[in-house]
Design a protein around this motif. Sequence first.
Motif, PDB file in Angstrom:
ATOM      1  N   GLU A 292     146.254  87.118  -2.379  1.00 29.88           N
ATOM      2  CA  GLU A 292     147.425  87.626  -3.099  1.00 29.88           C
ATOM      3  C   GLU A 292     147.922  88.916  -2.454  1.00 29.88           C
ATOM      4  N   MET A 293     149.031  88.806  -1.699  1.00 31.19           N
ATOM      5  CA  MET A 293     149.621  89.958  -1.011  1.00 31.19           C
ATOM      6  C   MET A 293     151.134  89.869  -1.121  1.00 31.19           C
ATOM      7  N   PRO A 294     151.824  90.998  -1.047  1.00 31.63           N
ATOM      8  CA  PRO A 294     153.291  90.962  -1.091  1.00 31.63           C
ATOM      9  C   PRO A 294     153.855  90.405   0.211  1.00 31.63           C
ATOM     10  N   VAL A 295     155.144  90.165   0.234  1.00 36.25           N
ATOM     11  CA  VAL A 295     155.908  89.695   1.428  1.00 36.25           C
ATOM     12  C   VAL A 295     155.496  88.281   1.851  1.00 36.25           C
ATOM     13  N   MET A 296     154.224  88.102   2.246  1.00 34.64           N
ATOM     14  CA  MET A 296     153.739  86.751   2.566  1.00 34.64           C
ATOM     15  C   MET A 296     152.264  86.671   2.203  1.00 34.64           C
TER      16      MET A 296
END
Length: 215
Positions: A58-62
């Motif tokens: 679970e990470m932002p952007v990709m």
Amino acid sequence: MKIRYAIVDDNSFLIHATKEKLSFFDDFDLRFTAIHGKDVLEKLEKHSHIDLILMDIEMPVMNGVEATALVKSRYPHIKIIILTVFDNDDHIFNAIQAGADGYLLKEVDPESLKNGILETLDGGAAMTPSIAMKTLRLLRNPKSIEYKDDKEYDLSTRETEVLEQLAQGLSYTKIADNLILSPSTVRKHIENIYKKLQVHSKMEAVEKARNNNLI
């Protein structure tokens, strides 16, 4: 020869914790860190001569699943081990489908992390025992992924344990001690519990869990 590796995680504390675990051993060479999937793809354009990536989900952007699929299509020689706090079925299934070579939980101890990496580089598939059991279950019954019963909440075993401790009124630090986790991992589990239960406080989470017989 040293194992050249990268860590992809949006949490700098957890990057540091992983680095620290592998610093006990001489045969690891950290080439770079990245904070999301797009970041790792950009860095790989200049540093593709690595053996392994430890990838968060679970990470932002990709996220890690999308990044794993893209890295595998462009750099098939790089092994990817998912290193995450999440052990729910969807994440495991999607990560394996995307081409992940292993799946470990972040609470893994240094020796097990090292052995998991060596096993994966040797053609095996490192898995935390609880993940291996879930993977076997998914293989035996793949329909359970596509046609899940309409359970409103899908808390993992670890999330339920954290919730039970919350219900006792314990602090994050005490929960971390009791479950042998870092306070940061406990926080991440609690964030995930809030999302799944659609609540915004400990009290709401505990009340909803009790009303729905989750604890």
